[in-house]
Scaffold this motif. Structure first.
Motif, PDB file in Angstrom:
ATOM      1  N   GLY A  78       2.311  -6.029   0.991  1.00  0.00           N
ATOM      2  CA  GLY A  78       0.988  -5.760   1.544  1.00  0.00           C
ATOM      3  C   GLY A  78       0.092  -6.987   1.493  1.00  0.00           C
ATOM      4  O   GLY A  78      -0.660  -7.265   2.431  1.00  0.00           O
TER       5      GLY A  78
ATOM      6  N   GLU B  28      -5.257   0.113  -1.618  1.00  0.00           N
ATOM      7  CA  GLU B  28      -4.304   0.172  -2.735  1.00  0.00           C
ATOM      8  C   GLU B  28      -4.545   1.429  -3.564  1.00  0.00           C
ATOM      9  O   GLU B  28      -5.642   1.672  -4.046  1.00  0.00           O
ATOM     10  CB  GLU B  28      -4.440  -1.091  -3.597  1.00  0.00           C
ATOM     11  CG  GLU B  28      -3.753  -1.040  -4.948  1.00  0.00           C
ATOM     12  CD  GLU B  28      -2.272  -0.664  -4.895  1.00  0.00           C
ATOM     13  OE1 GLU B  28      -1.548  -1.181  -4.024  1.00  0.00           O
ATOM     14  OE2 GLU B  28      -1.851   0.178  -5.715  1.00  0.00           O
TER      15      GLU B  28
ATOM     16  N   THR C 251       5.967  -5.049  -7.792  1.00  0.00           N
ATOM     17  CA  THR C 251       6.075  -6.511  -7.796  1.00  0.00           C
ATOM     18  C   THR C 251       5.732  -7.091  -9.164  1.00  0.00           C
ATOM     19  O   THR C 251       6.444  -7.963  -9.660  1.00  0.00           O
ATOM     20  CB  THR C 251       5.157  -7.118  -6.706  1.00  0.00           C
ATOM     21  OG1 THR C 251       5.495  -6.530  -5.448  1.00  0.00           O
ATOM     22  CG2 THR C 251       5.320  -8.620  -6.636  1.00  0.00           C
TER      23      THR C 251
ATOM     24  N   THR D 237      12.505 -13.127  -9.248  1.00  0.00           N
ATOM     25  CA  THR D 237      13.262 -14.174  -8.564  1.00  0.00           C
ATOM     26  C   THR D 237      13.281 -13.898  -7.071  1.00  0.00           C
ATOM     27  O   THR D 237      13.388 -12.753  -6.641  1.00  0.00           O
ATOM     28  CB  THR D 237      14.721 -14.249  -9.056  1.00  0.00           C
ATOM     29  OG1 THR D 237      15.353 -12.997  -8.825  1.00  0.00           O
ATOM     30  CG2 THR D 237      14.789 -14.625 -10.518  1.00  0.00           C
TER      31      THR D 237
END
Ligand SMILES: Cc1cc2nc3c(=O)[nH]c(=O)nc-3n(C[C@H](O)[C@H](O)[C@H](O)COP(=O)(O)OP(=O)(O)OC[C@H]3O[C@@H](n4cnc5c(N)ncnc54)[C@H](O)[C@@H]3O)c2cc1C
Length: 471
Positions: A21, A39, A48, A54
């Motif tokens: 987003g 949100e 996240t 990675t």
């Protein structure tokens, strides 16, 4: 974090402020749109911020500096192998074509990538490590400083057609926003028992460790608009969730509880009987399936001080020393003592380690097919240097990695494959990219790469609407 605003119209509305987003919102802003980012959680981050951190990028200057030979073409080949005949080649091609540009885009906006290393499903080290909390802070700051509007603790509940091809985003606080383009970036559905029961009932036995709001809202909204679904058959858990209070098993994972993957540094995995049951160099998604079939659906990563010596703070799934301090790793001077500390039979564990050590020194394939530390790279290490360590480990559900069908411009497609005009999707809610398996680093990679595409395309869709209105 909330910004006071009375707007009920925006060029682009983005649902969800995880990486996808934020990338979509920033990209839309940078392409000249007015953007509202909605949100559901109290702050941006979603899954996240919980990620080990990675990104799978190929052919970067960081890899070159570390002497790693990698190319986009090699990445493309490996993505195809990992997908195992499933997934949409057009989405893989889009990932490959846009990944280097996105790597630079992140760096230019202040995201710090700390090192490159090997991870699951990769034949060369291409996992670019990032501290995800700092990345989210950086991108949120960028978004706000460029004029983006953010509402937190507010959910998009429905999308309904508005006049002239626009969409109404109906919000949980009673507002609605009319937008010419919408990006659904609300993550997966591993926190929805109902959707798990529908699409992946085996995973009800695993521990959800994704963002708390990953309840499949975007998937349901997409379905309510007639969107097609892709990759639903391939949802897998992730091996590597530490079990701090073993033998008590967790039924949830607090924020900050990262996966630990000593397997790719040389650990072996044994079940409650002290026996190996899998090729530890395989993808942690594949290992999760084997682990769920073991007694109690639990296993133990066993290693020695040589493996402990490879511990690094970032990415957190290799921070074995930090995990030891936090009580997630058991330590003992002898294998027998280690076995006792986690309730394994001493003789069985000793026998397993002896057999493994003999094989590791020989360079020959073992009974489970393990030849390398991970994905064909790295020589096996005999486990013989005390002290010895054990991580009681369960299967977590980090994400669902399947969902709405999209084309390569992230336009959502309906069940017949026709575009649902003005509706785009990015990140974990998108189906059809991963196929049967998952290459480590492509969850974040897909969120950033496809988020940027979706944000830009939503702006272009709005411009097309304006042009049609003038005609
Ligand atoms: C423990 C763990 C480790 C991981 N490690 C890695 C890794 O190292 N590398 C990798 O590539 N991937 C990793 N992943 C996967 C990766 O984190 C995700 O694929 C990626 O972060 C998904 O980004 P996203 O923006 O699509 O979703 P999210 O980051 O989950 O963001 C979605 C946002 O949408 C919000 N939202 C939900 N519903 C609504 C609604 N109705 N209205 C408004 N907002 C809503 C949520 O609150 C959330 O903030 C890991 C995941 C976990 C959990």
């Amino acid at each position: 974090m909330d910004i006071e605003h009375k707007n009920t119209a925006a060029d682009v509305v983005v649902m969800g402020a995880g990486l996808a987003g934020l990338a979509a919102g920033l990209s839309a802003l940078e392409n000249g749109a007015g953007v509202m980012l909605i949100e559901k959680g109290r702050k941006p981050g979603g899954s996240t911020v919980r990620a080990a951190g990675t990104f799978a990028f190929a052919g970067t200057d960081m890899q070159r500096a570390a002497g790693i030979e990698d190319t986009p073409a090699l990445l493309a080949d490996e993505l195809e192998v990992v997908a195992a005949g499933a997934g949409d080649p057009a989405l893989r091609a889009r990932y490959v074509s846009d990944q280097l540009d996105t790597y630079h885009w992140l760096l230019e906006r202040g995201v710090v990538l700390e090192r490159v290393q090997l991870s699951g499903g990769q034949a060369v080290p291409r996992a670019h490590a990032v501290a995800t909390d700092r990345m989210i802070e950086t991108l949120t700051r960028c978004f706000l400083s460029r004029g983006g509007l953010l509402s937190t603790a507010t959910a998009v509940e429905r999308l309904q057609p508005a006049r002239d091809g626009a969409w109404n985003a109906i919000l949980s606080d009673g507002r609605f926003i009319v937008a010419k383009g919408v990006v659904i970036a609300s993550g997966g559905f591993s926190r929805s028992p109902t959707l798990l029961r529908t699409f992946a009932p085996k995973l009800l036995a695993a521990v959800p460790i994704s963002g708390l709001e990953n309840t499949g809202d975007g998937l349901r909204i997409g379905m309510s608009l007639g969107a097609g679904l892709a990759d639903m058959a391939w949802i897998k858990g992730t091996f590597g969730l530490p079990v701090p209070d073993y033998p008590a098993l967790p039924d949830d994972s607090p924020e900050g509880m990262a996966l630990l993957l000593a397997i790719y540094r040389g650990a072996i995995v044994v079940n409650r009987e002290g026996r190996r049951f899998t090729d530890e160099s395989a993808s942690y998604k594949r290992i999760s399936e084997a682990c769920l079939a073991q007694p109690g659906a639990v296993a133990f990563q066993i290693f020695d001080d040589t493996v402990m010596g490879t511990s690094v703070p970032v990415p957190v799934n290799n921070d074995f020393r930090g995990a030891l301090q936090r009580g997630l790793v058991r330590r003992a001077d002898t294998v027998e003592e280690l076995a006792r500390s986690v309730g394994l039979t001493e003789t069985a564990l000793k026998e397993t380690i002896n057999t493994y050590n003999a094989m590791a020194g020989s360079g020959e394939e073992d009974a489970f097919g393990r030849l390398s530390l991970g994905g064909g790279v790295g020589r096996l290490i005999p486990l013989e240097r005390p002290p010895f360590y054990a991580i009681p480990t369960a299967v977590g559900v980090t994400g669902t990695f399947c969902g709405l069908t999209v084309d390569s411009s992230m336009q959502v497609l309906d069940v017949f494959g026709s575009p649902i005009k003005g509706i785009f999707a990015a990140g974990e809610v998108v189906g059809g990219f991963h196929g049967e398996n998952y290459m480590s680093g492509t969850g974040l990679g897909k969120a950033a790469i496809f988020g940027r595409v979706a944000g830009h395309e939503a702006v272009l869709a709005g411009k097309r609407l304006e042009a049609e209105a003038i005609e």
